[in-house]
Design an enzyme around this catalytic site. Structure first.
Site, PDB file in Angstrom:
ATOM      1  CD  GLU A 143      11.090   2.308 -13.525  1.00  0.00           C
ATOM      2  OE1 GLU A 143      11.375   2.623 -14.680  1.00  0.00           O
ATOM      3  OE2 GLU A 143       9.581   1.966 -13.201  1.00  0.00           O
ATOM      4  CG  HIS A 152       6.448  -3.225 -19.325  1.00  0.00           C
ATOM      5  ND1 HIS A 152       5.821  -2.101 -19.586  1.00  0.00           N
ATOM      6  CD2 HIS A 152       7.306  -3.052 -18.274  1.00  0.00           C
ATOM      7  CE1 HIS A 152       6.162  -1.265 -18.631  1.00  0.00           C
ATOM      8  NE2 HIS A 152       6.974  -2.019 -17.762  1.00  0.00           N
TER       9      HIS A 152
END
Length: 706
Positions: A143, A152
């Site tokens: 995070e 990602h």
């Protein structure tokens, strides 16, 4: 090319639409928000790389502060990004990151003041209870990397060169999570695609049927992706340093850092420095930090491998001794396999990660990430055989409380070529999508199937193992020669069962299929594949990642994989093809060395059945078939079965047995307890074929061994 303003608005629209939190279950497993490598436009980068943060006054998990601060310090160690806590309660506050209670683990991407600053004055980072896992801080690192601007990994434009994505197996609401973005949005980078990072989704994240959502093109990398990696990878830290231009003011210092060291500007100077992984030292991170005159050092090996030990081995090691070895291969494509033959340390009373314990740490996922740490919790327990993911591995020994009675460690390391893993697995018969349920097992996390096989082959009491879990990275060794003959073999789409191949047994993937000559399944099959051999077609059906293959049709050199078996579809006659149906229960041959007990005398049992009488003596209350279906009443078969004959012969007995698994013993071809199955003709067309369909099935029961 789109104007920059329009490009930014499109980027923001993607972020807003995909930044919703998913269910709590998914949030506790993996990443939540759609992202790729790093966000390109500088207005989404935190000024000077400084993230100002504070807790929401109503935040419930401030007692986990040490885990959050540890994750922040790891990022600060290898980048120029910093985290500064805001402690003032002034009305006029700078734009900041607020740690809040939310339904999972999620945050916005990068510095979002342009959108949230005027209205809120801050952006949120949600860290629920499921985001904290003690020593394991990979979720928090994940995070915080998003906060700094990392997407990602599987959304990079070069994603398709490295993994297959199966959109049909992904929940429709989560398809946006797998969208691929161009370099103009994510920021151009020369960094290689990275499997071993917490920024990569796992092989079954957001799956809707338990099937694979992603598959690596190199089968050896399949168990790596997802949260099997212990944290961020070297490429992630390099991306952050590139994004925040951490070396822009460097006029002196090393031009390059070795061994995953990060080149970062030294504060208050005009020089750069290399920030080395813990255990390494030198201007370019070229050496180990411990005294190599006693033990340790940098070892570059070719084909021969070698042996490393604690000082004076096999004599006891001394208190305070520390050794660090950096082992490197000459060929970048080679890997290093470690076999820990001796592991004799002072017993540990606490956690292996606590300071002051005698430990062995092995970093095989990369040198930056903390590796697997082992201590002597149980006498005689030796860490498993394991192989590095890269061409180097770091080993650290710490003797902090030696008592003079333990001799230390001895490790044999060998060079692992690309095909070595496949040769190891060739010693086993692999049963895809099955797991062995037994209490006689030992679990080993974060290990590849090949290393699991090496460990099983080196153990005297192991003849099979199961590899797989939701993250596809855990090995379960079956101990005391437990195998499918005296335990339960169940379906599990997240696991594969490996059984030691008997001597002289010529295994073929066709062993798991029954042939129906001249019969073709109409419909319920995928698009045919051409130029395939019969065995290749069987293998493709066994390992189909897109759906659970239950049969295949083969003719000439054409193969069609089917997602329904012959009982559930329409069959037509076609002399040019044959249909091969996957067997419900896999009769694996007996392995060499497996326990050969004496013949048993059957007696009434409720927990298992005897092979000696084909299960006639079973009197238990199991009513589940090997396919997971519920058994039907023995004397009521809805008009399409012979069950009524048992009612006529002995109505008292069969009323008592009702719908439990039994073997009446009147059919020599039935070799274990079975039962009629409910609605066996469901989906069969035309209905006139219903009586021709098999309306019974074997039951899911273990074999008695006593």
């Amino acid at each position: 090319m789109a104007p920059p303003r329009l490009l930014a608005l499109l980027t923001f629209a993607v972020l807003v639409l995909s930044s919703k939190a998913t269910s709590r279950k998914d949030n506790e497993q993996h990443g939540r928000v759609k992202r790729s490598k790093f966000i390109g436009p500088e207005r989404f980068h935190w000024p000077n790389g400084k993230v100002i943060w504070r807790y929401d006054p109503r935040y419930n998990h401030k007692d986990k502060r040490d885990q959050l601060e540890r994750a922040m310090s790891v990022i600060e160690r290898y980048t120029c990004a910093t985290f500064e806590e805001l402690k003032t309660n002034s009305i006029r506050l700078p734009y900041y990151l607020k740690v809040v209670n939310g339904p999972g683990c999620y945050t916005t991407l990068g510095y979002q003041k342009i959108y949230y600053g005027r209205r809120y004055g801050r952006q949120d980072l949600s860290l629920s209870a499921g985001c904290y896992h003690g020593h394991d801080i990979r979720t928090i690192l994940h995070e915080l990397a998003h906060v700094l601007g990392l997407f990602h990994e599987q959304s990079r434009p070069d994603r398709d060169d490295n993994v297959y994505v199966f959109n049909d197996n992904i929940r429709y609401s989560e398809l946006a999570q797998y969208k691929k973005y161009p370099w103009s949005v994510t920021g151009k980078t020369k960094l290689p695609y990275n499997y071993a990072t917490a920024m990569h989704y796992g092989s079954r994240f957001f799956t809707k049927r338990g099937m694979l959502t992603m598959q690596t093109k190199d089968w050896r990398d399949q168990f790596i992706i997802g949260f099997a990696a212990p944290g961020l990878g070297e490429a992630d830290y390099q991306a952050i340093n590139t994004m925040y231009k951490c070396d822009k003011n460097c006029n002196a210092g090393p031009k390059e850092c070795l061994n995953e060291g990060q080149r970062v500007h030294r504060p208050m100077t005009s020089a750069c420095e290399c920030r080395c992984p813990e255990g390494l030292a030198g201007d370019q991170c070229e050496a180990v930090s411990d005294d190599t005159a006693v033990c340790g050092g940098v070892l570059e090996t070719g084909e021969e491998g070698g042996i490393i030990t604690t000082p004076g081995f096999p004599s006891p090691y001394k208190n305070g001794q520390r050794c660090t070895w950096l082992i490197k291969t000459k060929n970048p494509s080679d890997r290093i396999t470690l076999n820990i033959t001796e592991f004799d340390l002072t017993p540990s009373q606490g956690d292996c990660y606590e300071k002051g314990e005698d430990t062995l740490e092995i970093r095989r996922w990369g040198l930056i990430n903390f590796g697997s740490t082992y201590c002597a919790k149980n006498t005689g327990e030796v860490p498993p055989i394991q192989t590095s993911l890269l061409d180097k591995v770091l080993i650290r020994f710490s003797g902090n409380k030696a008592d003079g009675d333990h001799k230390g460690i001895r490790i044999e390391y060998t060079i692992n070529k690309k095909n070595d893993d496949r040769e190891v697995l060739d010693n086993f018969i692999e049963v895809p999508f099955r797991k062995l349920v037994t209490t006689e097992k030992k679990s080993i996390p974060h290990i590849s199937p090949a290393d699991c096989g090496r460990t099983c082959l080196s153990a005297a009491d192991c003849n099979s193992f199961v590899h797989g879990d939701p993250h596809n990275s855990t090995c379960y060794l079956s101990l005391k020669m437990v195998d499918h003959t005296n335990a339960r073999l169940f379906n599990d789409l997240a696991a594969n069962y490996f059984y030691k191949k008997p001597a002289g047994y010529d295994y073929s993937p066709l062993d798991w299929f029954g042939k129906k000559a001249g019969i073709q399944i109409r419909g319920a099959c995928a698009k045919p594949l051409s130029k395939m051999s019969l065995e290749s077609c069987a293998t493709a059906c066994l390992y189909s990642p897109k759906f659970e293959c239950k049969a295949f049709v083969y003719g000439g050199d054409t193969c069609a994989l089917c997602y329904k078996d012959t009982m559930m579809v329409q069959l037509v006659t076609n002399p040019r093809v044959d249909t091969y149906e996957r067997n419900e229960y896999l009769e694996v041959p007996q392995a060499e060395g497996a326990a050969q007990g004496p013949a048993l005398t059957p007696r009434p049992r409720k927990d298992c059945y005897y092979k000696e009488d084909n299960g006639v003596s079973y009197v238990g209350t199991s009513r589940r078939t090997v396919r997971g279906m519920i058994c039907q009443s023995w004397f009521y078969t809805k008009g399409y079965g012979p069950g009524s004959k048992y009612m006529k012969e002995n109505p008292t007995k069969w009323r008592k047995d009702k719908y439990y698994c039994r073997n009446p013993g009147d059919d020599p071809e039935k070799t274990r307890p079975w039962c009629y199955i409910d609605t066996p003709c469901y989906g069969v067309w035309p209905l006139s074929r219903c009586k021709e369909a098999a309306n019974w099935s074997y039951c899911r029961l273990p074999v008695c061994t006593d």
